[in-house]
Design an enzyme around this catalytic site. Structure first.
Site, PDB file in Angstrom:
ATOM      1  N   TYR A  99      -0.821   5.471  12.726  1.00 62.30           N
ATOM      2  CA  TYR A  99      -2.216   5.852  12.554  1.00 62.30           C
ATOM      3  C   TYR A  99      -3.063   5.347  13.723  1.00 62.30           C
ATOM      4  O   TYR A  99      -2.539   4.825  14.701  1.00 62.30           O
ATOM      5  CB  TYR A  99      -2.719   5.402  11.185  1.00 62.30           C
ATOM      6  CG  TYR A  99      -1.917   6.046  10.066  1.00 62.30           C
ATOM      7  CD1 TYR A  99      -1.795   7.436   9.999  1.00 62.30           C
ATOM      8  CD2 TYR A  99      -1.249   5.282   9.115  1.00 62.30           C
ATOM      9  CE1 TYR A  99      -1.032   8.037   9.005  1.00 62.30           C
ATOM     10  CE2 TYR A  99      -0.491   5.884   8.116  1.00 62.30           C
ATOM     11  CZ  TYR A  99      -0.389   7.262   8.075  1.00 62.30           C
ATOM     12  OH  TYR A  99       0.370   7.860   7.101  1.00 62.30           O
ATOM     13  N   GLY A 129      12.047  -2.162   2.103  1.00 62.63           N
ATOM     14  CA  GLY A 129      13.450  -2.185   1.726  1.00 62.63           C
ATOM     15  C   GLY A 129      13.918  -3.409   0.985  1.00 62.63           C
ATOM     16  O   GLY A 129      15.132  -3.628   0.856  1.00 62.63           O
ATOM     17  N   GLY A 173       7.033  -1.688  -2.415  1.00 63.41           N
ATOM     18  CA  GLY A 173       6.357  -0.418  -2.600  1.00 63.41           C
ATOM     19  C   GLY A 173       6.907   0.351  -3.775  1.00 63.41           C
ATOM     20  O   GLY A 173       6.368   0.314  -4.880  1.00 63.41           O
ATOM     21  N   ALA A 200      -0.608   0.182  11.749  1.00 68.94           N
ATOM     22  CA  ALA A 200       0.823   0.464  11.673  1.00 68.94           C
ATOM     23  C   ALA A 200       1.056   1.941  11.369  1.00 68.94           C
ATOM     24  O   ALA A 200       0.118   2.733  11.252  1.00 68.94           O
ATOM     25  CB  ALA A 200       1.458  -0.410  10.584  1.00 68.94           C
ATOM     26  N   PRO A 215       0.834  -1.210   0.000  1.00 68.96           N
ATOM     27  CA  PRO A 215       0.000   0.000   0.000  1.00 68.96           C
ATOM     28  C   PRO A 215       0.863   1.252   0.000  1.00 68.96           C
ATOM     29  O   PRO A 215       1.826   1.355   0.747  1.00 68.96           O
ATOM     30  CB  PRO A 215      -0.786  -0.129   1.310  1.00 68.96           C
ATOM     31  CG  PRO A 215       0.058  -1.004   2.182  1.00 68.96           C
ATOM     32  CD  PRO A 215       0.753  -1.955   1.262  1.00 68.96           C
ATOM     33  N   GLN A 262      -6.893  -1.448   1.790  1.00 71.63           N
ATOM     34  CA  GLN A 262      -6.351  -1.103   3.107  1.00 71.63           C
ATOM     35  C   GLN A 262      -7.221  -0.038   3.759  1.00 71.63           C
ATOM     36  O   GLN A 262      -7.386   1.063   3.225  1.00 71.63           O
ATOM     37  CB  GLN A 262      -4.912  -0.588   3.008  1.00 71.63           C
ATOM     38  CG  GLN A 262      -4.283  -0.459   4.397  1.00 71.63           C
ATOM     39  CD  GLN A 262      -2.962   0.266   4.392  1.00 71.63           C
ATOM     40  OE1 GLN A 262      -2.900   1.446   4.075  1.00 71.63           O
ATOM     41  NE2 GLN A 262      -1.895  -0.435   4.757  1.00 71.63           N
TER      42      GLN A 262
END
Length: 355
Positions: A179, A292, A313, A176, A23, A97
């Protein structure tokens, strides 16, 4: 054949490969309504076995950022229907999401009549962009009442049902990145004295109740959740490492008891191996590892035993045919960071695919 490119199946969760598009907030939903530009964007990236959409507001007060989509109105449902249909044409699955930004937001980004809500009235440090007046300090949140917290849960349930109407294969609960759900988990933000504050069980109660109620509404195989242990994003101050570990050990076991489809871990260097191990030991269904990764390091992770599937991502952001590039060992496109969150096609759907 690289494992990452082979089909994946576990507990009835079947994907055409081991690759997930993570996302990513892209801020192209003008008026908070998914549009044709977004349909093209997600369709270009349907090489992924699973696409997890950008964070989407379950309710109007969850719209902390400008131009993020929602899933609480009929036009939003209709917009998302075009996207899910396009992604399904290529045999990919797509989860929505659900992201309630909580205190990370500004009043100018909210719908008329909505207010910024949080676990407490502690204002987040730092600034956030608004289309109306540029960069601004985060607005001061209103602390949710106990009854208000129950209303938040109902909002997630309604949003999950709307996601099913829009054709999604499931929803991911965003617990996560600083939020709302993670704001409740963090004792430096959550100073509540009711049933949602204090102990680990109490601070995790909102996350657990949302998961339970959403499972009850749409089914356990259509629910995933994202965690970021030890993260300090969103002005989350670090707290006792043992308590952090115990929190995610507890949550992994609770989610296993609910038999949800997956846990999605947003990794960071602060996560100790023992916490990864506890999550894997506590949760028997699919685990997604994100953050990563390159195609090479992701392949390595798939053979180490923690991750079942792997998420990317920015590789997908800049390279719509990322899966094809893995197959051909081809170089990726360079990212234009200046267009990450701007409206329009530039830096969104104009990245080239291999000829």
């Amino acid at each position: 054949m690289k494992k990452i490119l082979t089909p994946y199946s576990k507990n009835g969760f079947a994907l055409k490969n081991h690759i997930v598009m993570a996302p990513m907030t892209r801020s192209r939903a003008i008026g908070n309504i998914p549009n044709d530009l977004m349909t093209t964007y997600y369709g270009q990236r349907a090489g992924a076995g699973l696409i997890i959409t950008e964070g989407t507001a379950p309710t109007p007060e969850a719209l902390g950022y400008p131009r993020i989509p929602g899933i609480f109105s009929k036009p939003q449902i209709a917009g998302w229907k075009k996207i899910t249909a396009r992604v399904h044409q290529d045999g990919s699955k797509i989860f929505l999401q659900l992201m309630h930004t909580g205190r990370i937001g500004h009043m100018d980004n909210l719908s008329e009549g909505a207010i910024l809500l949080g676990a407490s009235d502690i204002k987040a440090a730092g600034q956030i962009y608004t289309d109306s007046i540029g960069m601004q300090d985060h607005s001061e949140p209103i602390s949710l009442t106990t009854t208000g917290v129950k209303t938040i849960v109902d909002g997630y349930v309604s949003a999950a049902k709307n996601a099913m109407e829009a054709g999604f294969d499931g929803v991911e609960l965003h617990a996560a990145n600083g939020y709302l759900l993670e704001q409740f988990l963090n004792p430096n933000v959550n100073n509540r004295t009711d049933e949602y504050g204090g102990s680990i069980t109490n601070r995790a109660r909102l996350t657990v109740e949302v998961a339970e109620k959403v499972v009850g509404a749409i089914g356990k195989q259509k629910v995933g959740i994202r965690f970021s242990p030890f993260s300090t994003l969103g002005d989350l101050q670090a707290y006792d490492a043992n308590k952090v570990h115990e929190t995610y050990d507890y949550l992994a076991k609770v989610m296993d008891g609910l038999d949800i489809q997956y846990i999605h871990i947003s990794a960071n260097p602060a996560i100790p191996q023992k916490t990864f191990d506890a999550i894997r030991a506590g949760f028997s269904n699919t685990i997604i590892l994100c953050n990563g990764l390159t195609a090479e390091t992701a392949e390595e992770q798939l053979h180490k035993g923690f991750a079942d599937i792997v998420a990317f991502g920015r590789s997908f952001l800049s390279t719509p045919d990322f899966v094809n590039r893995i197959e051909k060992d081809a170089l990726l496109n360079q990212i234009d960071v200046s267009t990450l969150y701007t409206p329009g096609e530039k830096g969104y759907i104009d990245y080239p695919a291999l000829q």
